[in-house]
Scaffold this active site. Sequence first.
Site, PDB file in Angstrom:
ATOM      1  N   TYR A 151       0.802  -1.214   0.000  1.00 39.97           N
ATOM      2  CA  TYR A 151       0.000   0.000   0.000  1.00 39.97           C
ATOM      3  C   TYR A 151       0.844   1.278   0.000  1.00 39.97           C
ATOM      4  CZ  TYR A 151      -4.416  -2.461   0.782  1.00 39.97           C
ATOM      5  OH  TYR A 151      -5.530  -3.241   0.645  1.00 39.97           O
ATOM      6  N   LYS A 203       4.623 -15.100   4.544  1.00 37.78           N
ATOM      7  CA  LYS A 203       4.913 -15.958   3.390  1.00 37.78           C
ATOM      8  C   LYS A 203       6.439 -16.088   3.332  1.00 37.78           C
ATOM      9  CE  LYS A 203       3.489 -18.266  -0.273  1.00 37.78           C
ATOM     10  NZ  LYS A 203       2.613 -19.463  -0.209  1.00 37.78           N
ATOM     11  N   ASP A 236      -1.517 -18.435   2.863  1.00 37.09           N
ATOM     12  CA  ASP A 236      -2.450 -19.378   2.223  1.00 37.09           C
ATOM     13  C   ASP A 236      -2.965 -20.388   3.240  1.00 37.09           C
ATOM     14  OD1 ASP A 236       0.181 -20.310   2.324  1.00 37.09           O
ATOM     15  OD2 ASP A 236       0.159 -21.230   0.330  1.00 37.09           O
ATOM     16  N   ASP A 260      -5.521  -7.175   4.499  1.00 33.87           N
ATOM     17  CA  ASP A 260      -6.705  -6.767   3.745  1.00 33.87           C
ATOM     18  C   ASP A 260      -7.506  -7.999   3.324  1.00 33.87           C
ATOM     19  OD1 ASP A 260      -8.437  -5.033   2.244  1.00 33.87           O
ATOM     20  OD2 ASP A 260      -7.419  -5.736   0.439  1.00 33.87           O
ATOM     21  N   ASP A 264     -11.316  -9.811   5.127  1.00 34.59           N
ATOM     22  CA  ASP A 264     -12.585 -10.044   4.429  1.00 34.59           C
ATOM     23  C   ASP A 264     -13.058 -11.483   4.662  1.00 34.59           C
ATOM     24  OD1 ASP A 264     -12.775  -7.438   3.446  1.00 34.59           O
ATOM     25  OD2 ASP A 264     -13.306  -8.091   1.425  1.00 34.59           O
TER      26      ASP A 264
END
Length: 368
Positions: A151, A203, A236, A260, A264
Amino acid sequence: MSFLYISTSEGATHEEGYKIAVLPGDGTGPEVVQEGVKVLQAVSSVEGFKTELVEYDLGGERYLKTGETLPDTVLAELRTMDAIYLGAIGHPDVKPGILEKGILLRIRFELDLYINLRPVKLYPGVDTPLKNKGPAEIDFVIVRENTEGLYAGAGGVLKRGTVDEVATQESINTYKGVERCLRYAFEFCRQRARARKLTLCGKTNVLTYAFDLWERVFRQMATEYPDIAIDYAHVDATCMWMVKNPEWFDCIVTDNMFGDIITDLGAMIQGGMGIAAGGNINPQGTSMFEPIGGSAPKYTGKNIINPLAAICACQMMLSHLGEKKAAQRVERGVMQVLQDRLKSLSAGEMGYSTAEVGDMVAEYSVKG
Ligand code: IPM
Ligand code: MN
């Protein structure tokens, strides 16, 4: 039952009242903010504190009329507030990115709201799409870094629109940014005092520069928090476990982009956008609270959108301001409405209008 929020204003008495900027914004933002304000005013009068609300018309309509997103003068005023209460940003007639970057992200960056705190809590009476999981299994908090990563706006484009086009978008991770986010997460996890487990979501197997930094600082910092168990999961796998075994999580800390995405997913397992709220926090400054669902243009002006997410954002704001009792009242009110009244959390299917849901929460919040 209520969440704890680290706050510098904790315990402060605000005889003159909390100065709160209200940014209703676009779409259904104004409708849901109105219900949040209704509940805020109801609990503030029973708990005996004052609020001074200052409304700003930032959003798509203002942009279309004047070309302004967030004028510097408004930004300067926002800095002087005790908190900011935001509805939603996003207008169907404005190209994606303009309002998001010009208003929401600009406020996050300029006010250095470096934490995005998103509780994922399934309340009794709310349906989750997860089979055989209930409120006992779904109760955790995601601490998302909110000012860096992908971002940050680093990168660029060459030869745009040609077959030689090159586009880069880099993830910026600073020691300072990573350290303060992890610090907040450890402290939050300790204050929350539940399972006392903090999971770093990253990750490390692919993003070997960025998440090497995160993981080193995480493990080093953990030695200062012997009461907190640490864990690591790739992003993941985090998605997989959030669906399969959400009870494994107490607090999750992660970078901006992963945060982000997984928030959700979190919103869906706690019952959907109708209930999901978040705080954009600067522990030393002005923080901003918002329902995370967006402006939902197709429901605008119909009085059918669910205001509970905005009301939950108001609860987070109260808790952050140090008004713990008022925050508990709001949470109790929300829980009672969920359990006894609402048929569904979806817009138009609640069995009540937006305003009626706000009335009921306000009523339940002031009782007892
Ligand atoms: C959120 C939103 C924003 C984000 C958008 C609107 C810029 O999705 O708050 O999660 O990506 O952070
Ligand atoms: Mn998002």
